[in-house]
Design a protein around this motif. Structure first.
Motif, PDB file in Angstrom:
ATOM      1  N   LYS A   1       0.827  -1.205   0.000  1.00 19.31           N
ATOM      2  CA  LYS A   1       0.000   0.000   0.000  1.00 19.31           C
ATOM      3  C   LYS A   1       0.861   1.255   0.000  1.00 19.31           C
ATOM      4  N   LYS A   2       1.977   1.205   0.705  1.00 15.69           N
ATOM      5  CA  LYS A   2       2.908   2.331   0.714  1.00 15.69           C
ATOM      6  C   LYS A   2       3.466   2.555  -0.685  1.00 15.69           C
ATOM      7  N   ALA A   3       3.826   1.477  -1.368  1.00 16.38           N
ATOM      8  CA  ALA A   3       4.363   1.597  -2.727  1.00 16.38           C
ATOM      9  C   ALA A   3       3.330   2.198  -3.675  1.00 16.38           C
ATOM     10  N   LEU A   4       2.096   1.736  -3.591  1.00 20.07           N
ATOM     11  CA  LEU A   4       1.043   2.266  -4.461  1.00 20.07           C
ATOM     12  C   LEU A   4       0.757   3.726  -4.144  1.00 20.07           C
ATOM     13  N   ALA A   5       0.747   4.064  -2.853  1.00 21.29           N
ATOM     14  CA  ALA A   5       0.494   5.453  -2.447  1.00 21.29           C
ATOM     15  C   ALA A   5       1.594   6.382  -2.925  1.00 21.29           C
ATOM     16  N   ASP A   6       2.797   5.833  -3.075  1.00 22.39           N
ATOM     17  CA  ASP A   6       3.919   6.635  -3.551  1.00 22.39           C
ATOM     18  C   ASP A   6       3.959   6.755  -5.069  1.00 22.39           C
ATOM     19  N   GLY A   7       2.970   6.177  -5.738  1.00 26.44           N
ATOM     20  CA  GLY A   7       2.861   6.360  -7.181  1.00 26.44           C
ATOM     21  C   GLY A   7       3.329   5.206  -8.034  1.00 26.44           C
ATOM     22  N   CYS A   8       3.678   4.076  -7.441  1.00 26.53           N
ATOM     23  CA  CYS A   8       4.095   2.924  -8.241  1.00 26.53           C
ATOM     24  C   CYS A   8       2.892   2.361  -8.997  1.00 26.53           C
ATOM     25  N   GLU A   9       3.027   2.250 -10.298  1.00 26.25           N
ATOM     26  CA  GLU A   9       1.935   1.736 -11.116  1.00 26.25           C
ATOM     27  C   GLU A   9       1.982   0.224 -11.228  1.00 26.25           C
ATOM     28  N   LYS A  10       3.179  -0.333 -11.135  1.00 24.98           N
ATOM     29  CA  LYS A  10       3.367  -1.775 -11.119  1.00 24.98           C
ATOM     30  C   LYS A  10       4.313  -2.112  -9.978  1.00 24.98           C
ATOM     31  N   ILE A  11       4.031  -3.205  -9.295  1.00 25.34           N
ATOM     32  CA  ILE A  11       4.876  -3.572  -8.170  1.00 25.34           C
ATOM     33  C   ILE A  11       5.360  -5.018  -8.309  1.00 25.34           C
ATOM     34  N   ILE A  12       6.573  -5.237  -7.850  1.00 24.08           N
ATOM     35  CA  ILE A  12       7.138  -6.578  -7.772  1.00 24.08           C
ATOM     36  C   ILE A  12       7.281  -6.902  -6.291  1.00 24.08           C
ATOM     37  N   VAL A  13       6.683  -7.996  -5.873  1.00 22.47           N
ATOM     38  CA  VAL A  13       6.681  -8.371  -4.462  1.00 22.47           C
ATOM     39  C   VAL A  13       7.467  -9.663  -4.289  1.00 22.47           C
ATOM     40  N   LEU A  14       8.500  -9.600  -3.471  1.00 23.17           N
ATOM     41  CA  LEU A  14       9.339 -10.759  -3.204  1.00 23.17           C
ATOM     42  C   LEU A  14       8.920 -11.393  -1.887  1.00 23.17           C
ATOM     43  N   LEU A  15       8.415 -12.614  -1.974  1.00 27.73           N
ATOM     44  CA  LEU A  15       8.027 -13.366  -0.787  1.00 27.73           C
ATOM     45  C   LEU A  15       9.126 -14.369  -0.436  1.00 27.73           C
ATOM     46  N   THR A  16       9.172 -14.766   0.812  1.00 25.22           N
ATOM     47  CA  THR A  16      10.103 -15.830   1.187  1.00 25.22           C
ATOM     48  C   THR A  16       9.333 -17.041   1.719  1.00 25.22           C
ATOM     49  N   ARG A  17       8.024 -16.974   1.635  1.00 19.56           N
ATOM     50  CA  ARG A  17       7.147 -18.117   1.863  1.00 19.56           C
ATOM     51  C   ARG A  17       6.624 -18.586   0.508  1.00 19.56           C
ATOM     52  N   THR A  18       6.155 -19.811   0.432  1.00 17.59           N
ATOM     53  CA  THR A  18       5.573 -20.299  -0.812  1.00 17.59           C
ATOM     54  C   THR A  18       4.292 -19.515  -1.107  1.00 17.59           C
ATOM     55  N   ILE A  19       3.901 -19.505  -2.355  1.00 20.48           N
ATOM     56  CA  ILE A  19       2.782 -18.674  -2.788  1.00 20.48           C
ATOM     57  C   ILE A  19       1.468 -19.097  -2.144  1.00 20.48           C
ATOM     58  N   ASP A  20       1.348 -20.367  -1.758  1.00 19.94           N
ATOM     59  CA  ASP A  20       0.097 -20.860  -1.168  1.00 19.94           C
ATOM     60  C   ASP A  20       0.136 -20.857   0.354  1.00 19.94           C
ATOM     61  N   TYR A  21       1.175 -20.291   0.936  1.00 17.53           N
ATOM     62  CA  TYR A  21       1.300 -20.259   2.395  1.00 17.53           C
ATOM     63  C   TYR A  21       0.210 -19.376   3.006  1.00 17.53           C
ATOM     64  N   VAL A  22      -0.439 -19.886   4.019  1.00 20.39           N
ATOM     65  CA  VAL A  22      -1.445 -19.125   4.774  1.00 20.39           C
ATOM     66  C   VAL A  22      -0.926 -18.991   6.200  1.00 20.39           C
ATOM     67  N   LYS A  23      -0.732 -17.762   6.620  1.00 18.68           N
ATOM     68  CA  LYS A  23      -0.161 -17.528   7.941  1.00 18.68           C
ATOM     69  C   LYS A  23      -1.173 -17.860   9.029  1.00 18.68           C
ATOM     70  N   ALA A  24      -0.738 -18.646  10.004  1.00 13.13           N
ATOM     71  CA  ALA A  24      -1.609 -19.011  11.125  1.00 13.13           C
ATOM     72  C   ALA A  24      -1.494 -17.980  12.241  1.00 13.13           C
ATOM     73  N   LYS A  25      -2.385 -18.083  13.203  1.00  8.19           N
ATOM     74  CA  LYS A  25      -2.315 -17.203  14.362  1.00  8.19           C
ATOM     75  C   LYS A  25      -0.980 -17.374  15.078  1.00  8.19           C
ATOM     76  N   GLN A  26      -0.512 -16.302  15.671  1.00 15.87           N
ATOM     77  CA  GLN A  26       0.736 -16.335  16.415  1.00 15.87           C
ATOM     78  C   GLN A  26       0.668 -17.371  17.548  1.00 15.87           C
ATOM     79  N   LYS A  27       1.649 -18.237  17.595  1.00  8.11           N
ATOM     80  CA  LYS A  27       1.712 -19.231  18.663  1.00  8.11           C
ATOM     81  C   LYS A  27       2.369 -18.641  19.912  1.00  8.11           C
ATOM     82  N   HIS A  28       2.180 -19.342  21.015  1.00  6.23           N
ATOM     83  CA  HIS A  28       2.860 -19.011  22.277  1.00  6.23           C
ATOM     84  C   HIS A  28       2.592 -17.570  22.731  1.00  6.23           C
TER      85      HIS A  28
END
Length: 275
Positions: A167-194
């Motif tokens: 959202k920061k990138a888009l607000a700054d005027g980026c028309e196209k964005i490249i997003v680098l993830l370090t999780r697999t594309i189908d990863y769904v983050k679970a609730k924080q443990k502990h």
């Protein structure tokens, strides 16, 4: 370019950046979170291979990250060792600050204000030779590290408040964005443990505790929205097909090299997207 970081999983984007340097591909905008910010500044400085050395060699030193560090200083990751001792002029592998300072690409580093729980977007104007406190702040993982001070305020890891700052990138005027993830594309983050022990350790920072409780919601929502942008041709998501056994605090050189190679190979996707 947006780099979400991810502790030692950041070796994946180290490979991507080395591919870009080999192909002389530049970026017009960069924003990094935690290890992603550290990887990106090395890329902007043009130092091919530097980030891989930090992951695949230096990370095995107890001065870099160890239980001994945490017991002594309450910092499992010694941010001063990584981003001062090794990185400053005269260090073992200093950042080429002069090369970085000569680049004009807007560069932002995300950190989380320990008192408010809100994201702060530091810029290249907050960096100077041998003064990389904003990188340390962005990498201060709650409970694993103490909050890091910058200009009189304390900060934790940027991923606590804005794990994928598209959202920061888009607000700054980026028309196209490249997003680098370090999780697999189908990863769904679970609730924080502990959460019970975390809440006790972080009892001085109630807003950080609240952020940790809801961080999975932020991450999962961001991924869904970026996928919609990708379908519209306005974004490119790059993620590893597997993490090769690497997680936030992994110490496994073979796994690092395998994940780095995946990143290097996936760098070609950026070239195609920009063509």
């Amino acid at each position: 370019m947006i780099d979400m970081g991810g502790g030692m999983r950041g070796v994946y984007t180290a490979g991507i950046y080395d591919y870009l340097l080999d192909q002389k591909i530049t970026i017009d905008y960069g924003i990094g979170v935690s290890a992603g910010a550290a990887n990106m500044i090395t890329f902007l400085a043009g130092q091919r291979g530097r980030t891989l050395v930090f992951f695949a060699e230096y990370s095995f030193r107890k001065q870099y990250m160890s239980l001994a560090n945490w017991l002594k200083e309450k910092n499992y990751l010694s941010l001063d060792y990584i981003y001062s001792t090794l990185t400053n002029q005269g260090g073992e592998y200093p950042l080429d600050y002069q090369a970085f300072s000569q680049t004009t690409c807007p560069f932002f580093v995300v950190a989380t204000d320990a008192e408010t729980g809100k994201p702060t977007y530091f810029s290249r104007e907050d960096i100077a030779q041998d003064s990389y406190d904003i990188l340390k702040a962005s990498c201060a993982i709650p409970a694993a590290c103490k909050p890091y001070p910058v200009k009189g305020r304390l900060y934790f890891d940027g991923g606590v408040s804005d794990p994928i700052p598209y959202k920061k990138a888009l607000a700054d005027g980026c028309e196209k964005i490249i997003v680098l993830l370090t999780r697999t594309i189908d990863y769904v983050k679970a609730k924080q443990k502990h959460m019970l022990p975390l809440s006790w350790i972080l009892r001085k920072y109630p807003q950080i505790i609240d952020r940790l409780k809801h961080r999975h919601e932020l991450y999962n929502q961001a991924i869904q929205e970026i996928k919609k942008l990708q379908q519209a041709g306005k974004a490119l998501l790059i993620a590893p097909s597997s993490n090769c056994g690497v997680d936030t605090f992994t110490k496994n050189k073979e796994a690092f090299l395998n994940l780095y190679q995946k990143g290097y190979d996936d760098g070609s996707k950026i070239a195609a997207f920009l063509a």
